[in-house]
Design a protein around this motif. Structure first.
Motif, mmCIF file in Angstrom:
data_model
loop_
_atom_site.group_PDB
_atom_site.id
_atom_site.type_symbol
_atom_site.label_atom_id
_atom_site.label_comp_id
_atom_site.label_asym_id
_atom_site.label_seq_id
_atom_site.Cartn_x
_atom_site.Cartn_y
_atom_site.Cartn_z
ATOM 1 N N THR A 136 0.959 -1.188 0.133
ATOM 2 C CA THR A 136 0.080 0.106 0.024
ATOM 3 C C THR A 136 0.951 1.296 -0.026
ATOM 4 O OG1 THR A 136 -1.639 -1.138 1.118
ATOM 5 C CG2 THR A 136 -1.894 1.195 1.229
ATOM 6 N N LEU A 139 2.225 1.919 -3.568
ATOM 7 C CA LEU A 139 0.937 2.281 -4.286
ATOM 8 C C LEU A 139 0.478 3.930 -4.058
ATOM 9 C CD1 LEU A 139 -1.074 1.846 -6.397
ATOM 10 C CD2 LEU A 139 -2.601 1.032 -4.913
ATOM 11 N N LYS A 140 0.632 4.364 -2.852
ATOM 12 C CA LYS A 140 0.183 5.609 -2.429
ATOM 13 C C LYS A 140 1.383 6.567 -2.671
ATOM 14 C CE LYS A 140 -2.030 7.876 1.747
ATOM 15 N NZ LYS A 140 -2.404 7.672 3.014
ATOM 16 N N SER A 168 -4.547 -1.466 -2.968
ATOM 17 C CA SER A 168 -5.286 -0.426 -2.894
ATOM 18 C C SER A 168 -6.652 -0.746 -1.750
ATOM 19 C CB SER A 168 -6.024 -0.508 -4.204
ATOM 20 O OG SER A 168 -6.789 -1.466 -4.701
ATOM 21 N N LEU A 171 -6.781 1.840 0.846
ATOM 22 C CA LEU A 171 -6.919 3.046 0.607
ATOM 23 C C LEU A 171 -8.528 3.586 0.206
ATOM 24 C CD1 LEU A 171 -4.013 3.416 -1.930
ATOM 25 C CD2 LEU A 171 -4.174 4.081 0.411
ATOM 26 N N ILE A 174 -9.737 5.010 -3.404
ATOM 27 C CA ILE A 174 -9.581 3.966 -4.608
ATOM 28 C C ILE A 174 -10.536 2.669 -4.683
ATOM 29 C CG2 ILE A 174 -8.193 2.419 -5.953
ATOM 30 C CD1 ILE A 174 -7.286 5.157 -5.770
#
Length: 209
Positions: A136, A139-140, A168, A171, A174
């Motif tokens: 995560t 990706l962030k 995701s 999150l 998303i």
């Protein structure tokens, strides 16, 4: 309509992609979008359960007391709403929310929802959704450079990218869907629409097939 293809890691992608104007180049109509969204939300509603009223309760209809002299009210039978086990007064009725909408209108609504995002510059096309290790944090950091906005709907091809789905899942901004799950309400409810190459191919084939 040409759109630049981007990647999560920010590296140079494979140029541009040509989007079908019959799917992504229509002029959105508020009335069509409203009809489709209303149909979607009504389809989600479950059947409203009704209550038993006086005529539905199985109790005796015999008058159980004298009209006068008993010292009580002049009741006719035990089905009255004031008695335990009696029917409900003015209770809810059974309502089945099962609206219908022409398939052509539904398809047109989805095309207009896609076109509205492309027209507003809120459509992003990704080469793929590969995330190293499915982390995560990784990706962030990548999303911060791409500018997905407050929230984004990411649509993949037939199968979801497992690494992206795992990364995701924590999150809130998303949401991820396969191409078959693309719908007007979710597209309009998110600020940014993100499509993969596979999603673009599936959506265009869906309308041309």
């Amino acid at each position: 309509m040409k759109v630049k293809v981007q990647t999560l890691d920010g590296a140079k992608a494979g140029g541009d992609i040509e989007l079908n104007d019959e799917v992504f180049g229509l002029d959105p109509r508020a009335d069509i979008l409203h009809r489709v969204v209303t149909w979607q939300l009504e389809k989600r509603r479950g059947t409203a359960r009704g209550a038993r009223e006086r005529s539905d309760v199985a109790r005796t209809g015999k008058k159980f007391g004298r009209q006068k002299g008993g010292g009580t009210a002049r009741h006719g039978d035990r089905r009255a709403p004031i008695f335990i086990g009696g029917g409900k007064a003015h209770g809810p009725r059974v309502r089945d929310f099962n609206p219908s909408l022409n398939k052509k209108v539904r398809a047109l609504g989805l095309k207009m929802a896609l076109s509205s995002k492309a027209k507003d510059g809120k459509l992003i096309v990704m080469d793929n959704l590969d995330v190293d290790g499915g982390k995560t944090k990784t990706l962030k950091e990548q999303l911060g450079k791409l500018g997905f906005g407050k929230n984004a709907l990411v649509i993949d091809g037939d199968a979801l990218n497992v690494a992206f789905a795992r990364a995701s899942s924590n999150l809130r901004e998303i949401n991820l869907l396969p191409a078959v799950g693309a719908n007007v309400y979710d597209i309009l409810a998110h600020e940014t629409l993100v499509l993969t190459r596979a999603a673009v191919e599936k959506l265009e084939a869906r309308f041309n097939g």
